[in-house]
Design a protein around this motif. Sequence first.
Motif, short mmCIF file in Angstrom:
data_model
loop_
_atom_site.label_atom_id
_atom_site.label_comp_id
_atom_site.label_asym_id
_atom_site.label_seq_id
_atom_site.Cartn_x
_atom_site.Cartn_y
_atom_site.Cartn_z
N ARG A 2 -80.50 12.11 -14.30
CA ARG A 2 -81.51 11.41 -15.09
C ARG A 2 -81.66 9.99 -14.55
N GLU A 21 -90.84 20.48 -19.53
CA GLU A 21 -90.11 21.61 -18.95
C GLU A 21 -90.96 22.88 -18.91
N HIS A 55 -90.08 15.91 -14.97
CA HIS A 55 -89.08 16.57 -14.15
C HIS A 55 -89.56 16.68 -12.70
N GLU A 83 -84.76 13.94 -13.66
CA GLU A 83 -85.62 13.70 -14.82
C GLU A 83 -85.87 12.20 -14.91
#
Length: 381
Positions: A176, A212, A266, A283
């Motif tokens: 992330r 997602e 993403h 991400e």
Amino acid sequence: MDVHTGAEIHLQPLENPHWSLISSMAQQIEQQIGIAGHEVTLPCVPPGSSLPRHTAVTWMYSNTVIWRMENNKHFKMTVSLDGHFLQNEAPELTLMHNSPDPKPDLSITLFNSNNNRVTPEGENKSPQKGILYLKKLEATDSGTWVCHVHSDSPLINQNISFAVKVLGFQNPDMERKYATVDSTVILSWHLNFQKIKWNKGFTGQLNWKQQESAKAHELLDFNVTALREQHETKKTSRFLFEIPERKPEGAIQVKLPKVHFNHSGHYQCQLAYKGRRVQSNIELVVMKVSANPVGPLSRGAKMTLICQVSGPLPPNAHLSWERVNGTQMDIKNSKQHEVKLEVNISAVGLWSCHLIEDNDRKISLHYHVGMEISITSLSQP
């Protein structure tokens, strides 16, 4: 590959006619012409010659022992997928032997490239063959592995080395990254093909999707040749990003020169080799601040400051508002999993919103609240 008695080996129909096989007897390379789709026999000693008794013979291909004979005991090691794996693939090792009766009870011990003992996930043994099922490989598992074969009766102590190459990322499978609006961000995936001297061509692509479950958009594709030459092609002009001209060797990078809130989501880099795929994801979480109402604060009025992130935060992260040089009363923290934090203020000054993960400030944004100045006009008498 078929193995016959004696020190010669017979190669089944060839996919690639250019093999480089070395016998430990000769310790030199001799050229043997083969035709794709046909068998070829490679002799260990010149015609008319014979091997001395108790001679150990080893045939190697690309630093991998593929057949060994010692004291009339024949061993052949086969590594699945020709020893070329993608990250997270699980190899199978097959050890075949042609020892005279009675058949030995072989004990097989495996060591990886770091000389650490590897425990198989499973094993299938028969009198003349043993198959080891290993756990999924990591990108750091590339190198020379050793299979130690032992038997008490008859006495056998053999080390069979073989090469393992694992193509993948030096990044974690998922990471992330945090950014603030209007900042510059570079997203990087570090491939290991140069480090392990991967000599097979492969392709890849970089995709982005905001959620997602949303449709993926291809940002770029790339290919790497057998000579490890890297080529990239930008696939969209709708998404404002750049491919940096200078970057680390073997890296795939995209640069967002001015991050927007809707650049979050993403980013997936995917490698493809012989129909098999492996990917690594980043991400991107973006933070912004705003005020309601916008503008300077009039005397006695209140204002709401809003700090918001683009996606869910992990359990160990939260948002925090504070007034610079303020008091403990000027600090407000978000609750777990909250993606928006509002604070009602009546004090002017510089306010900061922090994204904190494990007591570490990852990113901060500032909002200056000024005092409204009113000018009263004095009339002339």
